[in-house]
Design a protein around this motif. Structure first.
Motif, PDB file in Angstrom:
ATOM      1  N   ALA A  29       0.825  -1.209   0.000  1.00 56.68           N
ATOM      2  CA  ALA A  29       0.000   0.000   0.000  1.00 56.68           C
ATOM      3  C   ALA A  29       0.860   1.260   0.000  1.00 56.68           C
ATOM      4  O   ALA A  29       0.498   2.273  -0.609  1.00 56.68           O
ATOM      5  CB  ALA A  29      -0.932  -0.009   1.206  1.00 56.68           C
ATOM      6  N   LYS A  30       1.995   1.205   0.666  1.00 57.59           N
ATOM      7  CA  LYS A  30       2.836   2.394   0.776  1.00 57.59           C
ATOM      8  C   LYS A  30       3.778   2.570  -0.413  1.00 57.59           C
ATOM      9  O   LYS A  30       4.125   3.699  -0.769  1.00 57.59           O
ATOM     10  CB  LYS A  30       3.672   2.315   2.067  1.00 57.59           C
ATOM     11  CG  LYS A  30       2.855   2.376   3.343  1.00 57.59           C
ATOM     12  CD  LYS A  30       2.093   3.676   3.458  1.00 57.59           C
ATOM     13  CE  LYS A  30       1.278   3.742   4.742  1.00 57.59           C
ATOM     14  NZ  LYS A  30       0.445   4.967   4.798  1.00 57.59           N
ATOM     15  N   THR A  31       4.241   1.443  -1.001  1.00 64.80           N
ATOM     16  CA  THR A  31       5.278   1.535  -2.030  1.00 64.80           C
ATOM     17  C   THR A  31       4.856   1.006  -3.388  1.00 64.80           C
ATOM     18  O   THR A  31       5.541   1.247  -4.383  1.00 64.80           O
ATOM     19  CB  THR A  31       6.534   0.770  -1.588  1.00 64.80           C
ATOM     20  OG1 THR A  31       6.260  -0.643  -1.594  1.00 64.80           O
ATOM     21  CG2 THR A  31       6.977   1.195  -0.196  1.00 64.80           C
ATOM     22  N   GLY A  32       3.784   0.215  -3.430  1.00 62.23           N
ATOM     23  CA  GLY A  32       3.364  -0.391  -4.679  1.00 62.23           C
ATOM     24  C   GLY A  32       3.994  -1.734  -4.966  1.00 62.23           C
ATOM     25  O   GLY A  32       3.661  -2.378  -5.968  1.00 62.23           O
ATOM     26  N   GLU A  33       4.892  -2.207  -4.113  1.00 63.06           N
ATOM     27  CA  GLU A  33       5.568  -3.491  -4.320  1.00 63.06           C
ATOM     28  C   GLU A  33       4.921  -4.563  -3.445  1.00 63.06           C
ATOM     29  O   GLU A  33       4.912  -4.452  -2.218  1.00 63.06           O
ATOM     30  CB  GLU A  33       7.052  -3.368  -3.969  1.00 63.06           C
ATOM     31  CG  GLU A  33       7.815  -4.674  -4.040  1.00 63.06           C
ATOM     32  CD  GLU A  33       7.684  -5.369  -5.381  1.00 63.06           C
ATOM     33  OE1 GLU A  33       7.246  -6.536  -5.387  1.00 63.06           O
ATOM     34  OE2 GLU A  33       8.001  -4.732  -6.413  1.00 63.06           O
ATOM     35  N   PRO A  34       4.374  -5.634  -4.051  1.00 63.04           N
ATOM     36  CA  PRO A  34       3.662  -6.650  -3.272  1.00 63.04           C
ATOM     37  C   PRO A  34       4.567  -7.615  -2.506  1.00 63.04           C
ATOM     38  O   PRO A  34       4.086  -8.373  -1.676  1.00 63.04           O
ATOM     39  CB  PRO A  34       2.865  -7.405  -4.332  1.00 63.04           C
ATOM     40  CG  PRO A  34       3.639  -7.221  -5.597  1.00 63.04           C
ATOM     41  CD  PRO A  34       4.237  -5.843  -5.508  1.00 63.04           C
ATOM     42  N   MET A  35       5.881  -7.626  -2.776  1.00 67.89           N
ATOM     43  CA  MET A  35       6.827  -8.506  -2.064  1.00 67.89           C
ATOM     44  C   MET A  35       6.399  -9.975  -2.165  1.00 67.89           C
ATOM     45  O   MET A  35       6.519 -10.751  -1.213  1.00 67.89           O
ATOM     46  CB  MET A  35       6.937  -8.107  -0.583  1.00 67.89           C
ATOM     47  CG  MET A  35       7.225  -6.635  -0.336  1.00 67.89           C
ATOM     48  SD  MET A  35       8.835  -6.099  -0.982  1.00 67.89           S
ATOM     49  CE  MET A  35       9.947  -6.891   0.168  1.00 67.89           C
ATOM     50  N   THR A  36       5.937 -10.371  -3.341  1.00 66.71           N
ATOM     51  CA  THR A  36       5.391 -11.718  -3.529  1.00 66.71           C
ATOM     52  C   THR A  36       6.427 -12.804  -3.282  1.00 66.71           C
ATOM     53  O   THR A  36       6.185 -13.768  -2.546  1.00 66.71           O
ATOM     54  CB  THR A  36       4.824 -11.853  -4.955  1.00 66.71           C
ATOM     55  OG1 THR A  36       3.826 -10.852  -5.160  1.00 66.71           O
ATOM     56  CG2 THR A  36       4.205 -13.230  -5.154  1.00 66.71           C
ATOM     57  N   LEU A  37       7.598 -12.672  -3.886  1.00 65.12           N
ATOM     58  CA  LEU A  37       8.631 -13.698  -3.730  1.00 65.12           C
ATOM     59  C   LEU A  37       9.226 -13.677  -2.328  1.00 65.12           C
ATOM     60  O   LEU A  37       9.556 -14.724  -1.776  1.00 65.12           O
ATOM     61  CB  LEU A  37       9.730 -13.506  -4.777  1.00 65.12           C
ATOM     62  CG  LEU A  37       9.282 -13.706  -6.229  1.00 65.12           C
ATOM     63  CD1 LEU A  37      10.419 -13.410  -7.184  1.00 65.12           C
ATOM     64  CD2 LEU A  37       8.757 -15.127  -6.436  1.00 65.12           C
ATOM     65  N   THR A  38       9.352 -12.510  -1.754  1.00 64.10           N
ATOM     66  CA  THR A  38       9.857 -12.409  -0.378  1.00 64.10           C
ATOM     67  C   THR A  38       8.945 -13.160   0.581  1.00 64.10           C
ATOM     68  O   THR A  38       9.398 -13.717   1.584  1.00 64.10           O
ATOM     69  CB  THR A  38       9.964 -10.932   0.040  1.00 64.10           C
ATOM     70  OG1 THR A  38      10.819 -10.244  -0.873  1.00 64.10           O
ATOM     71  CG2 THR A  38      10.510 -10.783   1.449  1.00 64.10           C
ATOM     72  N   GLY A  39       7.671 -13.201   0.263  1.00 62.94           N
ATOM     73  CA  GLY A  39       6.697 -13.871   1.122  1.00 62.94           C
ATOM     74  C   GLY A  39       6.612 -15.367   0.927  1.00 62.94           C
ATOM     75  O   GLY A  39       5.800 -16.031   1.584  1.00 62.94           O
ATOM     76  N   GLN A  40       7.448 -15.927   0.041  1.00 61.20           N
ATOM     77  CA  GLN A  40       7.450 -17.373  -0.169  1.00 61.20           C
ATOM     78  C   GLN A  40       8.638 -17.996   0.564  1.00 61.20           C
ATOM     79  O   GLN A  40       9.789 -17.746   0.222  1.00 61.20           O
ATOM     80  CB  GLN A  40       7.535 -17.698  -1.667  1.00 61.20           C
ATOM     81  CG  GLN A  40       6.333 -17.197  -2.461  1.00 61.20           C
ATOM     82  CD  GLN A  40       6.441 -17.520  -3.939  1.00 61.20           C
ATOM     83  OE1 GLN A  40       7.208 -18.400  -4.344  1.00 61.20           O
ATOM     84  NE2 GLN A  40       5.676 -16.824  -4.751  1.00 61.20           N
ATOM     85  N   TYR A  41       8.337 -18.765   1.596  1.00 59.63           N
ATOM     86  CA  TYR A  41       9.405 -19.383   2.391  1.00 59.63           C
ATOM     87  C   TYR A  41       8.878 -20.656   3.025  1.00 59.63           C
ATOM     88  O   TYR A  41       7.659 -20.890   3.088  1.00 59.63           O
ATOM     89  CB  TYR A  41       9.908 -18.413   3.464  1.00 59.63           C
ATOM     90  CG  TYR A  41       8.826 -17.794   4.303  1.00 59.63           C
ATOM     91  CD1 TYR A  41       8.339 -18.427   5.439  1.00 59.63           C
ATOM     92  CD2 TYR A  41       8.280 -16.560   3.953  1.00 59.63           C
ATOM     93  CE1 TYR A  41       7.341 -17.861   6.211  1.00 59.63           C
ATOM     94  CE2 TYR A  41       7.274 -15.981   4.715  1.00 59.63           C
ATOM     95  CZ  TYR A  41       6.813 -16.635   5.840  1.00 59.63           C
ATOM     96  OH  TYR A  41       5.817 -16.071   6.596  1.00 59.63           O
ATOM     97  N   THR A  42       9.785 -21.484   3.504  1.00 57.11           N
ATOM     98  CA  THR A  42       9.400 -22.790   4.054  1.00 57.11           C
ATOM     99  C   THR A  42       9.693 -22.923   5.544  1.00 57.11           C
ATOM    100  O   THR A  42       9.246 -23.890   6.162  1.00 57.11           O
ATOM    101  CB  THR A  42      10.146 -23.914   3.318  1.00 57.11           C
ATOM    102  OG1 THR A  42      11.558 -23.727   3.465  1.00 57.11           O
ATOM    103  CG2 THR A  42       9.794 -23.927   1.836  1.00 57.11           C
ATOM    104  N   ILE A  43      10.428 -21.989   6.121  1.00 63.07           N
ATOM    105  CA  ILE A  43      10.807 -22.153   7.519  1.00 63.07           C
ATOM    106  C   ILE A  43       9.644 -21.845   8.446  1.00 63.07           C
ATOM    107  O   ILE A  43       8.716 -21.119   8.093  1.00 63.07           O
ATOM    108  CB  ILE A  43      12.019 -21.265   7.890  1.00 63.07           C
ATOM    109  CG1 ILE A  43      11.621 -19.788   7.893  1.00 63.07           C
ATOM    110  CG2 ILE A  43      13.184 -21.502   6.958  1.00 63.07           C
ATOM    111  CD1 ILE A  43      12.688 -18.898   8.489  1.00 63.07           C
ATOM    112  N   ASP A  44       9.699 -22.394   9.631  1.00 60.77           N
ATOM    113  CA  ASP A  44       8.726 -22.115  10.683  1.00 60.77           C
ATOM    114  C   ASP A  44       9.062 -20.759  11.292  1.00 60.77           C
ATOM    115  O   ASP A  44      10.154 -20.567  11.848  1.00 60.77           O
ATOM    116  CB  ASP A  44       8.785 -23.211  11.741  1.00 60.77           C
ATOM    117  CG  ASP A  44       7.838 -22.967  12.913  1.00 60.77           C
ATOM    118  OD1 ASP A  44       7.078 -21.978  12.884  1.00 60.77           O
ATOM    119  OD2 ASP A  44       7.873 -23.772  13.866  1.00 60.77           O
TER     120      ASP A  44
END
Length: 390
Positions: A29-44
């Motif tokens: 909302a603030k920058t226009g970047e959804p950070m989609t790949l950053t949000g893909q992870y497998t760790i707990d």
């Protein structure tokens, strides 16, 4: 602060996937970047408290493996495959090539000479004589100061205190051993307790600043070259002239001459390290294994030494006087970092010296490879072949 610009946080549990998602939506909302790949992870995400705040995801970095690297250390013994996290093409290939030279020459001998971690408070008095008298009192009361410091830790041990007078101030540099931990926070807490004991017991009291900046935390200093901060570790071997010629296409006499030139250049530049590139191997290995990456600035400083032998072989050594590394605490328990430590056999108690020996051996491999690449003329061509995104 206005609520519409405040980063979302949860007082109950700020490390849930839901909170990470909420913060990514906030960033979008603030920058226009959804950070989609950053949000893909497998760790707990439950393993993250103590390592990060305002968690939004994982920054994925490629990890390559170099080796085998034969090490004849006191703690690291055998053939090792080294995980290197980097975005620099040619780096892993170059380190592998240097490791081949080492392995085919019989392996590198590694030695941890000493190890300390410091905190350096400064005490302020009315004049230089008072500061001098305080210094003598500190020496006389070392045992009590040591007991106060060590009351905060079962691992840290205060070994000695260096002292310097400047004007009406007295700088103390507390030197501890810290087991398998790097120990900066450990010694900070211990020194605070010691300083409070001093303040209560020194006649007339004593005002102090917990860090007078002589600990040089996260900074290079010449002091650390002489009085080790972290581990002073040495990696050394004699490279056979036939091995160097066969693998690198370089004559040992030419390598010796080039090293003299490089030493002079580093001296003129005032460089913290006179070898080709200690920071590359240290940074890549640190990131892969969950070390505090800022410690590269202290850890990379050192001395690259050579001696041409009568039979044409060449003795090479790397001395890292302030290698700050750990196998416990910090990021070493995070999942992927733990995997990389485990492939080195550096998980568990009593493995910090082993890891330090591996780091120093890796630095020497990289220096051999890059030094020879510059001489042979394939430094630029290798980067052109492997180091460009086409």
């Amino acid at each position: 602060m206005r609520d519409d610009i405040r980063i979302p946080r949860s007082k109950e549990n700020d490390y849930t996937p839901e909170m990470a998602t909420e913060r990514r939506k906030f960033i979008e909302a603030k920058t226009g970047e959804p950070m989609t790949l950053t949000g893909q992870y497998t760790i707990d995400t439950g393993v993250l408290p103590g390592n990060i705040e305002n968690f939004i995801g994982i920054c994925q970095m490629p990890v390559g493996v170099a080796g085998p690297l034969r090490i004849n250390g006191e703690d690291a013994q055998g053939d090792f495959y080294i995980p290197l996290a980097t975005t620099e093409g040619t780096l892993v290939a170059s380190y592998s090539r240097g490791m081949r030279v080492i392995t085919e020459s019989g392996g590198v001998t590694t030695t941890v000479v000493e190890q300390y971690m410091q905190r350096a408070p400064a005490f302020l008095f009315d004049n230089a004589r008072e500061a001098r008298a305080f210094g003598e009192w500190v020496k006389e009361n070392f045992d009590n100061i040591k007991a106060a410091a060590e009351s905060t830790t079962s691992v840290g041990k205060l070994k000695h205190i260096h002292q310097w007078s400047v004007a009406k101030s007295r700088y103390l540099r507390f030197n501890y051993t810290t087991g398998d931990a790097a120990g900066q926070n450990m010694v900070g807490k211990a020194t605070l307790m010691a300083c409070e004991w001093i303040k209560r017991n020194y006649p007339g009291g004593a005002n102090y600043l917990l860090s007078g900046n002589m600990d040089t935390d996260k900074k290079h200093s010449h002091l650390n070259m002489l009085h080790s901060r972290g581990k002073r570790v040495i990696a050394e071997l004699t490279v056979k002239k036939e091995v160097l010629k066969a693998i690198m296409g370089v004559d040992t006499k030419m390598l010796a001459k080039a090293t003299v030139l490089a030493n002079t250049g580093a001296l003129m530049a005032g460089a913290a390290y006179n070898g080709p590139h200690a920071a590359n191997g240290i940074a890549s290995l640190f990131i892969a294994t969950g070390q505090d990456e800022a410690n590269v600035v202290e850890s990379h400083a050192g001395l690259f030494t050579h001696e041409l032998q009568d039979n044409g072989d060449i003795y090479l050594a790397v001395t890292l006087p302030s290698l700050i590394c750990a196998t416990f605490g910090g990021g070493t328990a995070l999942p992927t970092q733990r995997e990389c430590l485990n492939m080195l056999g550096c998980v568990g108690k009593g493995k910090a010296n082993k890891f330090a020996e591996i780091v120093a051996a890796t630095v020497l491999a990289g220096d051999i490879s890059l030094g020879c690449a510059v001489i042979a003329g394939d430094w630029v061509s290798s980067h052109d072949q492997l180091g460009r995104n086409r």
